[in-house]
Design an enzyme around this catalytic site. Sequence first.
Site, PDB file in Angstrom:
ATOM      1  N   MET A 132      55.355  59.833  -6.150  1.00  0.00           N
ATOM      2  CA  MET A 132      56.480  58.989  -5.769  1.00  0.00           C
ATOM      3  C   MET A 132      56.784  58.997  -4.269  1.00  0.00           C
ATOM      4  SD  MET A 132      56.629  57.708  -8.570  1.00  0.00           S
ATOM      5  CE  MET A 132      57.961  56.813  -9.333  1.00  0.00           C
ATOM      6  N   ARG A 133      55.790  59.262  -3.433  1.00  0.00           N
ATOM      7  CA  ARG A 133      55.991  59.171  -1.976  1.00  0.00           C
ATOM      8  C   ARG A 133      54.942  58.226  -1.393  1.00  0.00           C
ATOM      9  NH1 ARG A 133      59.246  63.980  -0.051  1.00  0.00           N
ATOM     10  NH2 ARG A 133      59.586  65.170  -1.952  1.00  0.00           N
ATOM     11  N   ASN A 176      49.058  60.570 -17.099  1.00  0.00           N
ATOM     12  CA  ASN A 176      47.861  59.867 -16.607  1.00  0.00           C
ATOM     13  C   ASN A 176      46.772  60.854 -16.197  1.00  0.00           C
ATOM     14  OD1 ASN A 176      48.046  56.799 -16.508  1.00  0.00           O
ATOM     15  ND2 ASN A 176      50.080  57.436 -15.826  1.00  0.00           N
ATOM     16  N   HIS A 192      50.315  51.695 -11.357  1.00  0.00           N
ATOM     17  CA  HIS A 192      51.718  51.261 -11.291  1.00  0.00           C
ATOM     18  C   HIS A 192      52.075  50.527 -12.583  1.00  0.00           C
ATOM     19  CE1 HIS A 192      55.478  50.169  -9.422  1.00  0.00           C
ATOM     20  NE2 HIS A 192      55.302  48.944  -9.906  1.00  0.00           N
TER      21      HIS A 192
HETATM   22  C1  GAR Z   1      53.485  56.135 -14.666  1.00  0.00           C
HETATM   23  O1  GAR Z   1      54.056  55.182 -15.520  1.00  0.00           O
HETATM   24  C2  GAR Z   1      53.031  55.503 -13.359  1.00  0.00           C
HETATM   25  O2  GAR Z   1      52.555  54.199 -13.525  1.00  0.00           O
HETATM   26  C3  GAR Z   1      54.314  55.512 -12.552  1.00  0.00           C
HETATM   27  O3  GAR Z   1      54.870  56.776 -12.827  1.00  0.00           O
HETATM   28  C4  GAR Z   1      54.522  57.153 -14.176  1.00  0.00           C
HETATM   29  C5  GAR Z   1      53.948  58.557 -14.127  1.00  0.00           C
HETATM   30  O4  GAR Z   1      53.712  59.043 -15.418  1.00  0.00           O
HETATM   31  N1  GAR Z   1      54.045  55.322 -11.165  1.00  0.00           N
HETATM   32  C6  GAR Z   1      54.796  54.586 -10.345  1.00  0.00           C
HETATM   33  O5  GAR Z   1      55.834  54.050 -10.693  1.00  0.00           O
HETATM   34  C7  GAR Z   1      54.273  54.452  -8.923  1.00  0.00           C
HETATM   35  N2  GAR Z   1      54.976  53.455  -8.194  1.00  0.00           N
HETATM   36  P1  GAR Z   1      52.823  60.333 -15.662  1.00  0.00           P
HETATM   37  O6  GAR Z   1      53.354  61.427 -14.719  1.00  0.00           O
HETATM   38  O7  GAR Z   1      53.085  60.684 -17.092  1.00  0.00           O
HETATM   39  O8  GAR Z   1      51.392  59.992 -15.380  1.00  0.00           O
END
Ligand code: GAR
EC number: 2.1.2.2
Length: 192
Positions: free
Chosen positions: A91-92, A13, A110
């Site tokens: 993730m925190r 992202n 999310h």
């Molecule tokens: C993504 O899918 C994001 O939506 C999720 O972690 C992934 C990170 O991917 N986030 C969550 O689950 C937050 N609760 P990335 O490191 O490739 O961007």
Amino acid sequence: MRIGILGSGSGSNLQAIIDAIEAGTLDATLALVLSDVPDAFILERARRHGIPTGVIDCHGFKTKFPLESQFQTAADLKSADCDLICLAGFMRLVKDPLLKAFPQSILNIHPSLLPAFPGIAAWRQALDAGVSETGCTVHHVDAGMDTGPILLQAKVPILADDTAESLHARIQVEEHRLYPEAIRLLLKQRVH
Ligand code: GAR
């Protein structure tokens, strides 16, 4: 707009936001990328694009984001002159020290159609629940887990032969479009 990013993982992202800025479709500067995981690929992606990086010291806690670490993170983001913070796979749980330092200015992405399936591996939760569609959400962050006012959502169908991996990959395609679009929307809202 100077953006600070917090992430714990691969940073795809972040990459989508970098790509939008470099393509000239998002008028913003990435001021700082911070991770609580010292060897997370998100930091490497930032370095490759000359973006300043830092590691968040969580004092050995596995999942907790200690308040001292949040105060330090807020100070680092302020020193970098950030005016928007984007959580990108962080993730925190963010609490008052950061929320009060950046009121109405922290976004999260999310991988579900919130309020459905907050928390870990939301794509797997959707698959296990047997629903026919899921998606992704960009929302303002409050003190809850994946709660707060929703800015934008995108739907993704769940196919009969989906695995957790294939579904997450399809959701991520939408995430990479949605996050830059949500930041653009926020920029517009701030101007008017
Ligand atoms: C993504 O899918 C994001 O939506 C999720 O972690 C992934 C990170 O991917 N986030 C969550 O689950 C937050 N609760 P990335 O490191 O490739 O961007």
